[in-house]
Design a protein around this motif. Structure first.
Motif, PDB file in Angstrom:
ATOM      1  N   VAL B   9       0.852  -1.184   0.000  1.00 40.53           N
ATOM      2  CA  VAL B   9       0.000   0.000   0.000  1.00 40.53           C
ATOM      3  C   VAL B   9       0.892   1.240   0.000  1.00 40.53           C
ATOM      4  N   TYR B  10       0.687   2.115  -0.961  1.00 41.39           N
ATOM      5  CA  TYR B  10       1.377   3.410  -0.942  1.00 41.39           C
ATOM      6  C   TYR B  10       0.529   4.379  -0.133  1.00 41.39           C
ATOM      7  N   LYS B  11       1.161   5.092   0.770  1.00 39.04           N
ATOM      8  CA  LYS B  11       0.441   6.143   1.493  1.00 39.04           C
ATOM      9  C   LYS B  11       0.924   7.483   0.966  1.00 39.04           C
ATOM     10  N   ILE B  12       0.024   8.283   0.497  1.00 39.76           N
ATOM     11  CA  ILE B  12       0.412   9.573  -0.075  1.00 39.76           C
ATOM     12  C   ILE B  12      -0.161  10.687   0.783  1.00 39.76           C
ATOM     13  N   TYR B  13       0.727  11.499   1.325  1.00 40.11           N
ATOM     14  CA  TYR B  13       0.286  12.633   2.131  1.00 40.11           C
ATOM     15  C   TYR B  13       0.080  13.813   1.229  1.00 40.11           C
ATOM     16  N   GLU B  40      -4.532   6.433   0.140  1.00 34.18           N
ATOM     17  CA  GLU B  40      -3.840   5.153   0.061  1.00 34.18           C
ATOM     18  C   GLU B  40      -4.060   4.546  -1.312  1.00 34.18           C
ATOM     19  N   VAL B  41      -2.975   4.021  -1.879  1.00 32.65           N
ATOM     20  CA  VAL B  41      -3.094   3.289  -3.136  1.00 32.65           C
ATOM     21  C   VAL B  41      -2.704   1.849  -2.855  1.00 32.65           C
ATOM     22  N   HIS B  42      -3.682   0.965  -2.996  1.00 35.35           N
ATOM     23  CA  HIS B  42      -3.403  -0.454  -2.776  1.00 35.35           C
ATOM     24  C   HIS B  42      -2.871  -1.012  -4.090  1.00 35.35           C
ATOM     25  N   ALA B  43      -1.531  -0.980  -4.240  1.00 38.20           N
ATOM     26  CA  ALA B  43      -0.936  -1.272  -5.540  1.00 38.20           C
ATOM     27  C   ALA B  43      -0.825  -2.771  -5.806  1.00 38.20           C
ATOM     28  N   VAL B  44      -0.549  -3.553  -4.789  1.00 39.49           N
ATOM     29  CA  VAL B  44      -0.388  -5.005  -4.960  1.00 39.49           C
ATOM     30  C   VAL B  44      -1.299  -5.700  -3.967  1.00 39.49           C
ATOM     31  N   GLY B  61       2.082  -7.007 -18.007  1.00 34.20           N
ATOM     32  CA  GLY B  61       0.841  -6.399 -17.534  1.00 34.20           C
ATOM     33  C   GLY B  61       0.782  -4.969 -17.991  1.00 34.20           C
ATOM     34  N   SER B  62      -0.416  -4.390 -17.994  1.00 29.73           N
ATOM     35  CA  SER B  62      -0.540  -3.016 -18.493  1.00 29.73           C
ATOM     36  C   SER B  62       0.111  -2.033 -17.521  1.00 29.73           C
ATOM     37  N   ASN B  63       0.246  -0.783 -17.914  1.00 31.79           N
ATOM     38  CA  ASN B  63       0.873   0.237 -17.055  1.00 31.79           C
ATOM     39  C   ASN B  63       0.086   0.391 -15.769  1.00 31.79           C
ATOM     40  N   GLY B  64       0.788   0.478 -14.679  1.00 29.06           N
ATOM     41  CA  GLY B  64       0.120   0.676 -13.388  1.00 29.06           C
ATOM     42  C   GLY B  64      -0.438  -0.598 -12.797  1.00 29.06           C
ATOM     43  N   SER B  65      -0.052  -1.748 -13.348  1.00 32.46           N
ATOM     44  CA  SER B  65      -0.608  -2.993 -12.825  1.00 32.46           C
ATOM     45  C   SER B  65       0.142  -3.469 -11.588  1.00 32.46           C
ATOM     46  N   GLY B  66       1.280  -2.850 -11.282  1.00 28.83           N
ATOM     47  CA  GLY B  66       1.986  -3.205 -10.054  1.00 28.83           C
ATOM     48  C   GLY B  66       3.281  -3.965 -10.265  1.00 28.83           C
ATOM     49  N   LYS B  67       3.810  -3.981 -11.479  1.00 29.25           N
ATOM     50  CA  LYS B  67       5.043  -4.727 -11.738  1.00 29.25           C
ATOM     51  C   LYS B  67       6.231  -4.102 -11.015  1.00 29.25           C
ATOM     52  N   SER B  68       6.411  -2.793 -11.214  1.00 30.76           N
ATOM     53  CA  SER B  68       7.545  -2.121 -10.574  1.00 30.76           C
ATOM     54  C   SER B  68       7.427  -2.177  -9.062  1.00 30.76           C
ATOM     55  N   THR B  69       6.210  -2.017  -8.573  1.00 31.49           N
ATOM     56  CA  THR B  69       5.985  -2.062  -7.137  1.00 31.49           C
ATOM     57  C   THR B  69       6.410  -3.419  -6.572  1.00 31.49           C
ATOM     58  N   THR B  70       6.005  -4.491  -7.258  1.00 30.30           N
ATOM     59  CA  THR B  70       6.360  -5.830  -6.792  1.00 30.30           C
ATOM     60  C   THR B  70       7.879  -5.997  -6.738  1.00 30.30           C
TER      61      THR B  70
HETATM   62  N1  LIG Z   1       5.532   6.243  -5.482  1.00 28.57           N
HETATM   63  C1  LIG Z   1       4.227   5.946  -5.602  1.00 28.57           C
HETATM   64  N2  LIG Z   1       3.337   6.545  -4.790  1.00 28.57           N
HETATM   65  C2  LIG Z   1       2.042   6.249  -4.888  1.00 28.57           C
HETATM   66  N3  LIG Z   1       1.507   5.378  -5.746  1.00 28.57           N
HETATM   67  C3  LIG Z   1       2.340   4.742  -6.583  1.00 28.57           C
HETATM   68  C4  LIG Z   1       3.741   4.991  -6.553  1.00 28.57           C
HETATM   69  N4  LIG Z   1       4.338   4.219  -7.481  1.00 28.57           N
HETATM   70  C5  LIG Z   1       3.343   3.523  -8.061  1.00 28.57           C
HETATM   71  N5  LIG Z   1       2.123   3.826  -7.536  1.00 28.57           N
HETATM   72  C6  LIG Z   1       0.841   3.250  -7.905  1.00 28.57           C
HETATM   73  O1  LIG Z   1       0.926   1.855  -7.785  1.00 28.57           O
HETATM   74  C7  LIG Z   1       0.278   1.235  -8.881  1.00 28.57           C
HETATM   75  C8  LIG Z   1       1.247   0.278  -9.562  1.00 28.57           C
HETATM   76  O2  LIG Z   1       2.295   1.001 -10.162  1.00 28.57           O
HETATM   77  P1  LIG Z   1       3.596   0.315 -10.799  1.00 28.57           P
HETATM   78  O3  LIG Z   1       4.035  -0.785  -9.941  1.00 28.57           O
HETATM   79  O4  LIG Z   1       4.573   1.372 -11.087  1.00 28.57           O
HETATM   80  O5  LIG Z   1       3.014  -0.257 -12.174  1.00 28.57           O
HETATM   81  P2  LIG Z   1       3.781  -0.873 -13.420  1.00 28.57           P
HETATM   82  O6  LIG Z   1       5.240  -0.911 -13.137  1.00 28.57           O
HETATM   83  O7  LIG Z   1       3.197  -2.223 -13.580  1.00 28.57           O
HETATM   84  O8  LIG Z   1       3.459  -0.014 -14.587  1.00 28.57           O
HETATM   85  C9  LIG Z   1      -0.241   2.352  -9.774  1.00 28.57           C
HETATM   86  O9  LIG Z   1      -1.622   2.496  -9.509  1.00 28.57           O
HETATM   87  C10 LIG Z   1       0.494   3.559  -9.332  1.00 28.57           C
HETATM   88  O10 LIG Z   1      -0.331   4.687  -9.412  1.00 28.57           O
END
Ligand SMILES: Nc1ncnc2c1ncn2[C@@H]1O[C@H](COP(=O)(O)OP(=O)(O)O)[C@@H](O)[C@H]1O
Ligand SMILES: [Mg+2]
Lengths: 306, 248
Positions: B9-13, B40-44, B61-70
C-alpha cells in the motif's frame, strides 16, 4: 481463464518433498531469508570493511567533481576557510572588540574556524548523505554507512588542506614550530571518529526527516556560538554558575578547538583545558563513533525507501 | 525465492515534503503534523509465487498494474503491508531511471559501481574494459570520460546494466531497464541474462517487448490491477496477454 499452476524446473525435485509446507517453513528449509532484512552488526561491519576501497575512491571522486565544477577549482579549498575567518575577524575582532584579552587573535580565530568547520561540514554533508544519493542506493547494494563515512573522509581531506594554511598563518603570526604540533595527529583522529558518528546520526535523521536539512544551519550556528570559535568561553564561564560552566566546558566542539589551539599556540596555556581532557575527548569520540554507528545500522533496511 | 501473499500500500500525504522555510520546517517537525489528506493506493493485492534458481521469469501487464511495485518490494526497497518475501541472497534491482552518480564520469561510475558491489580494485581493473565494451558507449566517441548526466537515457541504461551484470547475482530484477537500448545491445544483454541464469541466479524481466520476454524467459507472470492474472509457460501466458490487449 487464468492458467495458474505450479511449475518445477527440471532437476530441482522429482517428487515434491515440499508438499504441505507453509511458505515460511519452506523458506526456512531452503535457507532463504526475508528480503531486505538488516544484517547482524558483526556481519554488517564485515561488509563495510570489504567496501573500504569504495569509501576512499568515492570520497576522492566526489572531491574532484566538487572542485572541477567551480572555475577557481581547488583554490576554494583554501579560500572558504580564509573568507570565513576574515568575516569573523571583522565582526568579532574589530567591531565588537572580542579580541581584547586574547593574544594573537588572528591565529586563535583561524584555528577555531578551521576546526569547527570540520565538524560543521561533516554534519551538513551527513544530513544529505542518504537523500542526495538515492539513485546510487536504489541501483546497487552496499552497506549504506559507506556514504556518511565517505562524506566525512571528504571533509577530513579538506581539513588537511586547511591545516596547511593554518600552519602558515601560525608561523606568519609569530607562533614557533614546537614538538606540541605533533598533537595535531591524535586530535584529528579523535575528531574524525567523533564527526563520523555525528554524520551517521544525522544521515539517519536526514533520511527520515527531509526538513532537517533546512533546520541544521541554525542548530549549527547556535552550537558554534557556544564553542568559543571567536571568543574565549572562559570569559563567560568565570561569571556563570558552576554547573553551567561545567556543561559548557564539556562541549566537545569547544574541547577540540581548545586542544588544537593548545597544540599550535604557545600563547594558549594548558590551564584553558579541563582536567582529564584526553579522557573526556576519547569518551566523546567513542560515544558518538560507536553510538552513531549502531544508531545508523538500526535503520539500515529503510534507506532508499521512497 | 518465495513470495507469500504480499500486499503493498502506498500512502500519499497531501502536502508532500516540499522545501519550505526553516520556520515552517521547524513547526512541521515539532508538531509532527502531517496533512490530514492521506490517500492510500493499494498497488499489490495478494501476490504469491515461488521462483527457482536458474529461472528467468517475465513479468507483464498493463501500465500501473503493479510490476515495478512488486520488484521494489522484492529488492527490499518498499515495505510490504502484509505477507513476506523470502530470498536466497540480496536481490539487485535495475530500474528505468538509470541514475547512479550523474555528476561523475562514466569511467568513475564503472569503477565506483564495481567497488560498491564488493569487488576489489584489482578485480575492477581486470573487468573494466569488458564492462565498457559490453555497454558499447564508446562506439560513438569517448563517452566514458564525460559525466553521466550528458548521456542519453539509452546510454545511461546500457552502462548501468553493464555494471550490474559484471557480477553474478542471486536474484536480478530488470524493470524495463533494457527497453531504451538499441537492438544490438538488447541482443547482447539477453545473452548475458542467459549466462546469469546458468550461474544459478534467478532473473526477473519486466518488458513491454513481448519478443524479448519470449526469447529470454521460459516462465511468465501476468499482473493486472495488483493481482496475478496468469502464471505459466511464456508461450501460453504471453499469447493470452496479447489477446487481452487486442480486445481492449
Ligand atoms: N511512489 C508511488 N506513490 C504512490 N503510488 C504509486 C507509486 N508508485 C506507483 N504507484 C501506484 O501503484 C500502482 C502500480 O504502479 P507500478 O508498480 O509502477 O506499475 P507498473 O510498473 O506495472 O506499470 C499504480 O496504480 C500507481 O499509481
Ligand atoms: Mg513500471
Amino acid at each position: 481463464m487464468s492458467t495458474v499452476f505450479e511449475q518445477r524446473v527440471t532437476g530441482f525435485a522429482g517428487t515434491d518433498p515440499d508438499e504441505g509446507l507453509s511458505p515460511a517453513e519452506l523458506a526456512a528449509k531452503h535457507g532463504l531469508s526475508i528480503s531486505g532484512k538488516r544484517p547482524s552488526l558483526p556481519k554488517y561491519t564485515r561488509q563495510l570493511w570489504s567496501r573500504r576501497q569504495f569509501i576512499t575512491s568515492f570520497a576522492t571522486a566526489r572531491l574532484i567533481a566538487m572542485y572541477t565544477a567551480a572555475k577557481l577549482g581547488q583554490v576554494w579549498q583554501v579560500m572558504t576557510p580564509l573568507l570565513n575567518a576574515g568575516v569573523y575577524y571583522l565582526v568579532f575582532g574589530l567591531l565588537l572588540g572580542q579580541s581584547r584579552g586574547i593574544p594573537d587573535f588572528i591565529a586563535y580565530l583561524c584555528c577555531g574556524v578551521f576546526v569547527f568547520q570540520f565538524t560543521q561540514s561533516a554534519i551538513l554533508s551527513g544530513t544529505r548523505a542518504i537523500t542526495d544519493n538515492l539513485g546510487l542506493i536504489r541501483a546497487l547494494h552496499f552497506p549504506r554507512a559507506c556514504l556518511p563515512i565517505a562524506f566525512t573522509v571528504i571533509q577530513l581531506q579538506q581539513l588537511i588542506f586547511s591545516m596547511g594554511v593554518l600552519g602558515v598563518i601560525m608561523l606568519v603570526s609569530g607562533q614557533p614550530l614546537t614538538m606540541h604540533w605533533l598533537l595535531i595527529i591524535p586530535i584529528l583522529v579523535l575528531q574524525s571518529v567523533f564527526n563520523t558518528g555525528l554524520a551517521l546520526i544525522m544521515a539517519r535523521i536526514g533520511a527520515k526527516t527531509t526538513d532537517m536539512a533546512q533546520l541544521m544551519p541554525f542548530v549549527i550556528r547556535t552550537w558554534m556560538y557556544l564553542s568559543g570559535v571567536f571568543w574565549a568561553v572562559s570569559t563567560f564561564t568565570a561569571k556563570a554558575p558552576h554547573w553551567a560552566a561545567v556543561m559548557l566546558n564539556l562541549n566537545p566542539a569547544l574541547i577540540f578547538n581548545d586542544l588544537m589551539r593548545y597544540a599550535l599556540m604557545t600563547t594558549v596555556p594548558e590551564s584553558i583545558l579541563p582536567a582529564h581532557v584526553w579522557l573526556i575527548t576519547a569518551g566523546w569520540a567513542l560515544l558518538f563513533g560507536l553510538g552513531g554507528y549502531v544508531f545508523f545500522w538500526l535503520s539500515e533496511e529503510e534507506y532508499g525507501r521512497g | 525465492m518465495i513470495v507469500d501473499n504480499i500486499h503493498i500500500v502506498y500512502k500519499i500525504y497531501g502536502a508532500g515534503v516540499g522545501k519550505g522555510s526553516a520556520t515552517s520546517a521547524l513547526s512541521r517537525i515539532i508538531s509532527r503534523r502531517t496533512s490530514p489528506a492521506l490517500t492510500e493506493v493499494h498497488a499489490v493485492k495478494g501476490i504469491s509465487f515461488t521462483a527457482y534458481k536458474g529461472e528467468a521469469i517475465g513479468l507483464i501487464g498493463s501500465n500501473g498494474s503493479g510490476k515495478s511495485t512488486t520488484l521494489s518490494a522484492v529488492a527490499g526497497l518498499l515495505p510490504v503491508e502484509s505477507g513476506a518475501i523470502y530470498t536466497d541472497g540480496q536481490p539487485s534491482l535495475l530500474g528505468v531511471n538509470a541514475a547512479m552518480m550523474n555528476d561523475l564520469t562514466g569511467e568513475r561510475n564503472v569503477v565506483l559501481g564495481c567497488l560498491a558491489m564488493g569487488m576489489s580494485k584489482a578485480e575492477v581493473r581486470e573487468r573494466y574494459q569488458g564492462i565498457v565494451d559490453f555497454s558499447g558507449i564508446q562506439e560513438r566517441g569517448d563517452f566514458v570520460s564525460l559525466p553521466m548526466r550528458t548521456y542519453s537515457s539509452g546510454m545511461a541504461a546500457r552502462l548501468r546494466f553493464s555494471i550490474a551484470a559484471a557480477k553474478t547475482h542471486d536474484v536480478l530484477l530488470i524493470d524495463e531497464a533494457l527497453a531504451t537500448g538499441d537492438t544490438a545491445f538488447q541482443k547482447r544483454s539477453e545473452d548475458r541474462i542467459r549466462e546469469l541464469r546458468k550461474d544459478a541466479g534467478t532473473v526477473f524481466l519486466v518488458s513491454h517487448n513481448n519478443k524479448s520476454i519470449r526469447d529470454t524467459c521460459d516462465r511468465t507472470i501476468w499482473l493486472e490491477a495488483g493481482v496475478i492474472r496468469a502464471d505459466g509457460p511464456t508461450e501460453d501466458v504471453v499469447a493470452e496477454y496479447e489477446d487481452y490487449m487486442k480486445s481492449r
